[in-house]
Design an enzyme around this catalytic site. Structure first.
Site, short mmCIF file in Angstrom:
data_model
loop_
_atom_site.label_atom_id
_atom_site.label_comp_id
_atom_site.label_asym_id
_atom_site.label_seq_id
_atom_site.Cartn_x
_atom_site.Cartn_y
_atom_site.Cartn_z
N ARG A 1 -0.86 -1.23 37.99
CA ARG A 1 -0.66 -0.14 37.05
C ARG A 1 -1.47 -0.93 35.60
NH1 ARG A 1 5.55 1.89 35.81
NH2 ARG A 1 5.50 -0.48 35.07
N LYS B 1 0.80 2.39 29.75
CA LYS B 1 2.11 1.27 29.44
C LYS B 1 1.26 0.63 28.25
CE LYS B 1 5.77 -1.03 31.42
NZ LYS B 1 6.71 -0.15 30.59
N GLU C 1 10.83 12.41 30.85
CA GLU C 1 11.67 11.25 31.28
C GLU C 1 12.53 10.70 30.04
OE1 GLU C 1 9.15 7.91 31.85
OE2 GLU C 1 7.71 8.20 30.17
N1 PXG Z 1 9.38 5.27 31.67
C1 PXG Z 1 8.82 4.57 30.56
C2 PXG Z 1 8.42 5.04 29.48
C3 PXG Z 1 8.97 3.08 30.61
O1 PXG Z 1 8.30 2.27 29.82
C4 PXG Z 1 9.78 3.30 33.04
C5 PXG Z 1 9.68 4.47 32.73
C6 PXG Z 1 10.23 2.70 34.27
O2 PXG Z 1 9.19 2.25 34.99
P1 PXG Z 1 9.51 1.02 36.02
O3 PXG Z 1 7.89 0.90 36.51
O4 PXG Z 1 10.00 -0.07 35.28
O5 PXG Z 1 10.27 1.59 37.18
C7 PXG Z 1 9.49 2.45 31.91
C8 PXG Z 1 9.34 0.95 32.18
C9 PXG Z 1 12.78 -2.39 28.12
C10 PXG Z 1 11.74 -1.81 28.72
O6 PXG Z 1 13.10 -3.61 27.58
C11 PXG Z 1 11.70 -1.02 29.68
C12 PXG Z 1 10.44 -0.25 30.35
C13 PXG Z 1 9.34 -0.57 29.33
C14 PXG Z 1 9.34 -1.43 28.31
C15 PXG Z 1 10.91 -2.15 28.00
O7 PXG Z 1 14.13 -2.05 28.64
N2 PXG Z 1 10.48 0.44 31.36
#
Ligand code: PXG
Length: 297
Positions: A50, A149, A182
């Protein structure tokens, strides 16, 4: 703490980047948040893939191969003796000038931080979360794609602030057409009539790694899964609701915009998926070999 920057392992004190780095000046870069459980890095390959996809979308050339990034992540964990932890992988456009022009940035920077994990309070999981929809919408697909991201999370940060002002921890973000996209750092799911439903990626969701695992786990135990557009009405009238993310794992949602979801308690499929997800995290992942013992002279 030992931090990886551009091929060097340095102390936290020495881990510094330039004020001319476009990651700082413009949020020009990409990142990943990864977890280690029980001495293994969970879904490392998926996260690295990713990262490279995000980089490709912003025309950022990561100066390493997938395999090199993977082994640098493993090595950073090993040097920090991480067994259970949170890994932040960042690639910035690198040092440039004060102008926007990315061509002035000759060398992208790769940074890896492997730290302890700050877990969410247990009551989130026991009782479930109350969340709200917020005014800030997801970025448009034809602006900075929400699938990237990127280091520019201001849109999500604004949504998070709006959630905090409303007295809750997480926010539902809608897209510009009013469908559910989301949360600020988590994907969202509902259960309705025995089916698991989640917004499609084109609705403005990130390709969540946890989201992917949850879809797989549900299908494995015979639960039909559909990626479909959802409205706030669909959320309010769900049988169950939960959010997923690397940090959060699976957190039940029991209240949305003041509407109690079903009986206001975490649902049975949610609980079942939580258990299956936790079990998987304990048995799979890229092993972090223990630090080699120094030989006595
Ligand atoms: N949506 C967004 C916008 C994210 O940034 C997720 C969904 C979940 O994706 P994953 O791959 O983790 O299942 C994310 C990712 C934090 C933090 O500190 C969390 C994310 C990104 C940046 C910071 O809580 N989650």
């Amino acid at each position: 703490m030992t931090i990886y920057i551009d091929g060097r392992y340095c102390s936290e004190r020495d881990a510094k980047i330039s004020v001319f780095d476009h990651g700082l000046l413009y949020g020009d870069g990409v990142f990943e948040g990864i977890r280690a459980y029980h001495g293994r890095i969970f879904k490392l390959k998926e996260h690295i893939d990713r990262l490279f996809c995000s980089a490709k979308a912003i025309l950022l050339r990561i100066p390493m191969t997938h395999a090199q990034v993977m082994s640098a992540v493993v090595e950073t964990c090993r040097r920090n003796r991480i067994r259970d932890g949170y890994i932040r992988l960042v690639v910035t456009r690198g040092v440039g000038t004060l102008g926007l022009n990315p061509e002035r940035c000759r060398h992208p920077s790769v940074i890896i931080i492997a730290d302890r994990i700050q877990l969410y309070p247990p009551e989130f999981y026991e009782k479930g979360l109350a969340i709200v929809t917020v005014p800030t919408t997801r970025n448009l697909n034809n602006a900075v794609s929400p699938a990237i991201k990127s280091l520019n999370y201001l849109n999500n940060i604004l949504a998070k602030i709006e959630a905090n002002i409303a007295g809750v921890e997480e926010a539902i973000m809608l897209n510009a057409t009013g469908y559910v996209a989301e949360c600020t750092g988590d994907n969202v799911f509902i259960v309705k009539a025995g089916q698991l439903l989640t917004p499609p990626l084109y609705a403005g969701a990130l390709y969540g790694i946890t989201r992917g695992v949850v879809i797989e786990l549900a299908r494995e135990c015979g639960v039909p899964v559909s990626e479909t557009n959802l409205t706030r009405y669909d959320l309010f009238n769900a049988d169950e609701c939960f959010v997923t993310g690397t940090g959060a794992e699976i957190v039940p949602v029991v209240k949305i915009d003041g509407r109690i979801i079903a009986d206001g308690k975490p649902g049975t499929l949610t609980r079942d998926l939580e258990k299956r997800y936790r079990a998987l995290t304990q048995i799979s992942g890229e092993p972090i070999a223990p630090a080699r013992k120094r030989r006595a002279i």
